[in-house]
Design a protein around this motif. Structure first.
Motif, PDB file in Angstrom:
ATOM      1  N   HIS A 577       0.856  -1.185   0.000  1.00  0.00           N
ATOM      2  CA  HIS A 577       0.000   0.000   0.000  1.00  0.00           C
ATOM      3  C   HIS A 577       0.891   1.234   0.000  1.00  0.00           C
ATOM      4  CE1 HIS A 577      -2.791   3.055   1.717  1.00  0.00           C
ATOM      5  NE2 HIS A 577      -3.721   2.354   1.093  1.00  0.00           N
ATOM      6  N   GLY A 578       0.590   2.189  -0.866  1.00  0.00           N
ATOM      7  CA  GLY A 578       1.450   3.357  -1.001  1.00  0.00           C
ATOM      8  C   GLY A 578       2.451   3.145  -2.120  1.00  0.00           C
ATOM      9  N   SER A 579       3.605   3.779  -2.017  1.00  0.00           N
ATOM     10  CA  SER A 579       4.611   3.665  -3.068  1.00  0.00           C
ATOM     11  C   SER A 579       5.441   2.400  -2.903  1.00  0.00           C
ATOM     12  CB  SER A 579       5.547   4.877  -3.042  1.00  0.00           C
ATOM     13  OG  SER A 579       6.381   4.846  -1.893  1.00  0.00           O
ATOM     14  N   TYR A 580       5.992   1.909  -4.006  1.00  0.00           N
ATOM     15  CA  TYR A 580       6.887   0.754  -3.945  1.00  0.00           C
ATOM     16  C   TYR A 580       8.141   1.096  -3.155  1.00  0.00           C
ATOM     17  CZ  TYR A 580       9.988  -3.020  -5.455  1.00  0.00           C
ATOM     18  OH  TYR A 580      10.871  -4.077  -5.475  1.00  0.00           O
ATOM     19  N   ASP A 581       8.601   2.330  -3.271  1.00  0.00           N
ATOM     20  CA  ASP A 581       9.813   2.751  -2.585  1.00  0.00           C
ATOM     21  C   ASP A 581       9.638   2.715  -1.070  1.00  0.00           C
ATOM     22  OD1 ASP A 581      12.440   3.950  -2.328  1.00  0.00           O
ATOM     23  OD2 ASP A 581      11.410   5.812  -1.854  1.00  0.00           O
ATOM     24  N   LYS A 582       8.548   3.285  -0.570  1.00  0.00           N
ATOM     25  CA  LYS A 582       8.314   3.360   0.871  1.00  0.00           C
ATOM     26  C   LYS A 582       6.851   3.063   1.168  1.00  0.00           C
ATOM     27  CE  LYS A 582      11.942   6.796   1.743  1.00  0.00           C
ATOM     28  NZ  LYS A 582      12.238   8.170   2.230  1.00  0.00           N
ATOM     29  N   PRO A 583       6.436   1.825   1.047  1.00  0.00           N
ATOM     30  CA  PRO A 583       5.028   1.495   1.322  1.00  0.00           C
ATOM     31  C   PRO A 583       4.708   1.693   2.793  1.00  0.00           C
ATOM     32  CG  PRO A 583       6.323  -0.498   1.022  1.00  0.00           C
ATOM     33  CD  PRO A 583       7.221   0.641   0.667  1.00  0.00           C
ATOM     34  N   ASP A 584       3.452   2.043   3.079  1.00  0.00           N
ATOM     35  CA  ASP A 584       3.021   2.179   4.466  1.00  0.00           C
ATOM     36  C   ASP A 584       2.218   0.969   4.928  1.00  0.00           C
ATOM     37  OD1 ASP A 584       0.719   2.581   3.042  1.00  0.00           O
ATOM     38  OD2 ASP A 584       0.288   4.571   3.833  1.00  0.00           O
ATOM     39  N   GLY A 585       2.132  -0.040   4.083  1.00  0.00           N
ATOM     40  CA  GLY A 585       1.474  -1.287   4.454  1.00  0.00           C
ATOM     41  C   GLY A 585       1.939  -2.420   3.562  1.00  0.00           C
ATOM     42  N   ILE A 586       2.062  -3.603   4.147  1.00  0.00           N
ATOM     43  CA  ILE A 586       2.489  -4.796   3.411  1.00  0.00           C
ATOM     44  C   ILE A 586       1.579  -5.952   3.795  1.00  0.00           C
ATOM     45  CG2 ILE A 586       4.301  -6.542   3.175  1.00  0.00           C
ATOM     46  CD1 ILE A 586       5.193  -4.198   1.751  1.00  0.00           C
ATOM     47  N   VAL A 587       1.137  -6.717   2.819  1.00  0.00           N
ATOM     48  CA  VAL A 587       0.493  -8.006   3.068  1.00  0.00           C
ATOM     49  C   VAL A 587       1.411  -9.067   2.487  1.00  0.00           C
ATOM     50  CG1 VAL A 587      -1.437  -9.518   2.518  1.00  0.00           C
ATOM     51  CG2 VAL A 587      -1.860  -7.127   3.116  1.00  0.00           C
ATOM     52  N   TYR A 588       2.039  -9.814   3.368  1.00  0.00           N
ATOM     53  CA  TYR A 588       2.972 -10.838   2.926  1.00  0.00           C
ATOM     54  C   TYR A 588       2.225 -12.101   2.520  1.00  0.00           C
ATOM     55  CZ  TYR A 588       6.429  -7.929   5.280  1.00  0.00           C
ATOM     56  OH  TYR A 588       7.227  -6.884   5.662  1.00  0.00           O
ATOM     57  N   VAL A 589       2.605 -12.646   1.398  1.00  0.00           N
ATOM     58  CA  VAL A 589       2.140 -13.978   1.007  1.00  0.00           C
ATOM     59  C   VAL A 589       3.288 -14.905   1.363  1.00  0.00           C
ATOM     60  CG1 VAL A 589       1.299 -15.415  -0.870  1.00  0.00           C
ATOM     61  CG2 VAL A 589       0.751 -12.973  -0.822  1.00  0.00           C
ATOM     62  N   VAL A 590       3.180 -15.540   2.519  1.00  0.00           N
ATOM     63  CA  VAL A 590       4.332 -16.199   3.131  1.00  0.00           C
ATOM     64  C   VAL A 590       4.842 -17.364   2.297  1.00  0.00           C
ATOM     65  CG1 VAL A 590       5.151 -17.394   5.177  1.00  0.00           C
ATOM     66  CG2 VAL A 590       3.567 -15.475   5.415  1.00  0.00           C
ATOM     67  N   ALA A 591       3.955 -18.253   1.891  1.00  0.00           N
ATOM     68  CA  ALA A 591       4.394 -19.446   1.171  1.00  0.00           C
ATOM     69  C   ALA A 591       4.710 -19.110  -0.283  1.00  0.00           C
ATOM     70  CB  ALA A 591       3.318 -20.524   1.229  1.00  0.00           C
ATOM     71  N   PRO A 592       5.722 -19.764  -0.859  1.00  0.00           N
ATOM     72  CA  PRO A 592       5.998 -19.558  -2.291  1.00  0.00           C
ATOM     73  C   PRO A 592       4.807 -19.986  -3.139  1.00  0.00           C
ATOM     74  CG  PRO A 592       7.824 -20.689  -1.202  1.00  0.00           C
ATOM     75  CD  PRO A 592       6.686 -20.676  -0.226  1.00  0.00           C
ATOM     76  N   ALA A 593       4.719 -19.426  -4.321  1.00  0.00           N
ATOM     77  CA  ALA A 593       3.638 -19.786  -5.230  1.00  0.00           C
ATOM     78  C   ALA A 593       3.825 -21.201  -5.752  1.00  0.00           C
ATOM     79  CB  ALA A 593       3.602 -18.806  -6.399  1.00  0.00           C
TER      80      ALA A 593
END
Length: 758
Positions: A577-593
């Motif tokens: 969420h926000g810019s790729y450079d400095k996002p203010d939120g992350i949703v991690y997809v923990v397991a590999p695809a």
């Protein structure tokens, strides 16, 4: 080509750095020597439980010998054959309620005479166990509990994230209930890490009291200011701690996790005199941390995660030459500049071993970073070994590729000894909490450390690159043997700076280590591309809006394609969420695809699944709205990599809730029906629903027998989310309120209230 083989023996270093909730003692199993013994049948029955298949243990109170207890599948009891004597039994099971996990210890002493007997363990007798503090905002994140038997052996462990731990009372000299309680600011999470962490250990001696709860003042605890530097886009990392049960016996509690902020200090409070083992995780990348045993009071500051992240000669066995073979393993391949050893379990490794006669081991593909690879060395005048580590993901934008080239003469090989190679130690001046520097000069220091005693090294060069290694600039070097420094100019347009260091040693060897994106520069961070790897066709949740529940885990997926001529070794995705450079939120997809190759194509179709909770994963209302997607893919031959933003987006909205009540019932034809309702929305910060004020809500009517809803009025919610709308009744039918939603709040229809017209 000589034969090569692969050993799947995982080193202790890799086990500690790569795993969660590691148990270091004989935990939850009978002690050595436990076996069925002829005796009298004993049934140990659990009552008032909401879970079957418990774990049950029994010990002789005279010898502390453990006896086997058989628990039939799906049952809530166990059986054992026990000789005449006095015993301790402990039953343990996990249950669940609206508050989350419940773990219950049910200890009891009993005796066996000369006949069969039944022992009852009543779950209703168990009471909550806790170590409380006087910080009103602190709440339990997770906890761990175990018993220590009078002979000093650890008997049982139970833990859980946010768990409520219960223990039934029992009196027995020498029996100790150990409780490790982890507390942080209420409502904290990955995107809202807590500014403090409590690790509290209390030992209830002589058994379990009727109320196993104690309170401790913060002022009497040990205190440490800890800073974890960021190496990627994340807002938090995870620190795992385990209370040491018995250092001499190597027994430790379960490792318990909690999110800590990146780039800024947090305050770590600990029980004085208690010993804690710990390690740090940035997603799949783990760093070792020294254990702590601190007295009460302020213990100062500590720092972790300083770039560059490079390979290190591990304190655990690294690559060796033994019995005419090279055993290749670098368990600390991504360690920080402070010297904390690290490994990325989600990364990949390639090895290449060559001589003047050709290749002994070729880089045929990406290998596991955990395993040891062996290759017959033979008799050659010289050898070259190339070790490459590749990784990617939201947690780790730094050091996506670290390549170390070693050469050494065959005469330097000594039976059963480390490889005769040299490792660099790199530090960079001026790094901030996110491992970035402003434009201008920085000082890069390097020290070469030979792995073989008696060998000396000479630093010969330091180079830098601001275009991911396409071109290199040699920096003027000031050296004194194995140590030297160079000034590197960082331009304003540099997003990252790569480093290369070279050297020689007195045994005739050479070193060249290349660290791509060793640290960050002042410019906005960008995607990384090696080779021909590409990603496209990204779709989140089949293109539908994500509306996570407040505390539950909703399952979603992301689909995309990855392409490389050699194939795809691994791939993954995350939302920001926000810019790729400095996002203010992350949703991690923990397991590999999970990726499947298309027939007759170099394209792979990939699917990554993830869970999402409004409070636990998002944590901030401001994160509702449009999210962007970043993805990564590693080529099968290890020579291609893409990591960065990709096409595709996702809309994540707060769930809405709307009630409705129509009056009067029934109503006279031509009379007014008044519908009152309340509109609320998920408050990700607080873990509850809060009023949605100033929102338009429509009143809709559907005539009996019809399937069409018609809007007959509207109203605006007040400060409490309340709304009242009236309309004329003309026929029997259903009435409901309808909220169209916004860019951040999901639409919602109330339940239908049917009104008859008389």
């Amino acid at each position: 080509m000589a034969d090569s083989s692969r050993s799947h023996r995982r080193t202790r270093a890799a086990a500690v750095l790569g795993g969660a909730a590691l148990l270091l003692g004989g935990v939850g199993v009978p002690q050595a020597g436990a076996a069925p013994t002829a005796g009298y049948p004993v049934k140990i029955q659990l009552t008032h439980v909401d879970h079957v298949a418990p774990e049950i243990r029994v010990w002789d109170r005279a010898t502390w010998k453990a006896y086997e207890v058989t628990v039939p599948e799906g049952e809530d009891f166990g059986t054992a054959d026990l000789p005449t004597g006095n015993y301790l039994t402990i039953g343990n099971y996990a249950g669940y309620d609206a508050s989350g996990t419940q773990a219950r210890f049910l200890p009891k002493t009993f005796s066996v005479g000369t006949a069969a007997t039944t022992v009852t363990l009543d779950a209703d007798l168990a009471n909550p166990a806790a170590v409380n503090v006087d910080e009103p905002t602190a709440a339990r994140v997770t906890a761990d509990a175990w018993y220590t038997l009078p002979n000093g052996e650890a008997a049982f462990f139970a833990n859980g994230s946010g768990a409520t731990l219960y223990a039934a009372p029992v009196t027995l000299p020498g029996l100790t209930l150990n409780l490790h309680d982890v507390r942080q600011k209420r409502g904290s999470g990955p995107n809202r890490p807590s500014p403090y962490r409590y690790d509290l250990l209390h030992r209830f001696t002589g058994g379990t009291p009727a109320s196993p709860v104690v309170s401790v003042p913060t002022a009497g605890l040990a205190k440490k200011r800890t800073t974890v530097r960021a190496q990627g886009a994340g807002l938090s990392a995870t620190v795992w701690t385990a209370a040491v049960a018995d250092a001499e016996k190597g027994l430790s509690g379960t490792y318990l996790p909690a999110h800590v902020p990146l780039g800024t200090a947090y305050t770590h409070y600990l029980t004085p005199g208690a010993s804690f083992d710990r390690y740090l995780e940035y997603g799949p990348h783990a760093l070792g941390m020294p254990g702590m045993t601190l007295p009460a009071g302020d213990a100062g500051s500590e720092f972790f995660g300083r770039a560059p992240f490079t390979s290190y000669a591990s304190q655990f066995p690294a690559s060796q030459y033994t019995g005419g073979k090279f055993s290749l393993n670098e368990p600390a391949s991504l360690s920080d500049a402070y010297g904390n050893e690290g490994l990325d379990s989600g990364g990949g490794t390639t090895w290449r071993v060559t001589t003047g006669a050709g290749a002994l081991l070729g880089a045929s593909g990406v290998l596991s970073p955990y395993d040891t690879y062996t290759v017959a060395a033979g008799s050659h005048s010289s050898y070259k070994i190339t070790h490459t580590v590749t990784r990617s993901g939201a947690h780790s934008r730094l050091s996506p590729r670290v390549t170390t080239d070693w050469t050494f003469p065959g005469s330097a090989l000594t039976a059963s000894a480390p490889l005769p190679v040299t490792d660099p130690r790199l530090t960079v001046s001026g790094l901030d909490g996110r491992n970035r520097v402003p434009a201008g000069p920085v000082t890069v220091k390097a020290t070469l450390v030979p792995r073989t005693d008696g060998t000396t090294a000479t630093l010969t060069g330091i180079e830098s690159s601001t275009n991911d290694g396409v071109t290199w600039t040699a920096a003027p070097l000031t050296t004194s043997g194995a140590t030297g420094s160079a000034t590197v100019a960082v331009p304003a347009g540099a997003a990252f700076v790569s480093l290369r260091v070279t050297g020689t040693d007195s045994a005739g060897g050479t070193l060249r280590q290349t660290v791509t994106r060793a640290f960050g520069g002042p410019a906005a961070q960008t995607a990384l591309t090696f080779g021909s790897t590409t990603i496209g066709g990204v779709v989140v949740n089949e293109g539908k809006t994500l509306v996570p529940t407040l505390t539950g885990l909703g399952g979603y997926n992301v689909t995309f394609t990855a392409t490389d001529p050699s194939g795809i070794a691994s791939a993954g995705v995350y939302l920001y969420h926000g810019s790729y450079d400095k996002p203010d939120g992350i949703v991690y997809v923990v397991a590999p695809a999970e990726c499947v190759k298309r027939a007759g194509s170099t394209t792979w179709d990939c699917t990554a699944g993830f869970d999402l909770s409004g409070r636990n994963h998002l944590g901030l209302n401001k994160l509702a709205g449009t999210w962007s997607v970043a993805a990564w893919a590693l080529a099968a031959d290890g020579n291609g990599l893409f990591s960065g933003p990709v096409g595709g987006s996702a809309t994540i909205k707060r769930a809405s809730f709307l009630t409705a009540n129509a009056t009067p019932e029934p109503v006279t034809a031509g009379g007014k029906v008044t519908v009152k309702g309340t509109l609320t929305g998920s408050a990700w910060e607080y873990g509850a629903a809060t009023a949605l004020a100033g929102q338009k809500v429509d009143l809709q009517f559907r005539k009996s027998g019809s399937t069409t809803w018609t809007t007959v009025g509207s109203g605006t919610t007040d400060t409490g989310g309340g709304v009242t709308v009236s309309a004329t009744a003309t026929a029997d039918g259903g009435w409901r309120l309808r909220y169209a939603g916004t860019a951040t709040s999901a639409s919602k229809s109330s339940t239908v209230d049917y009104v008859d017209v008389t």
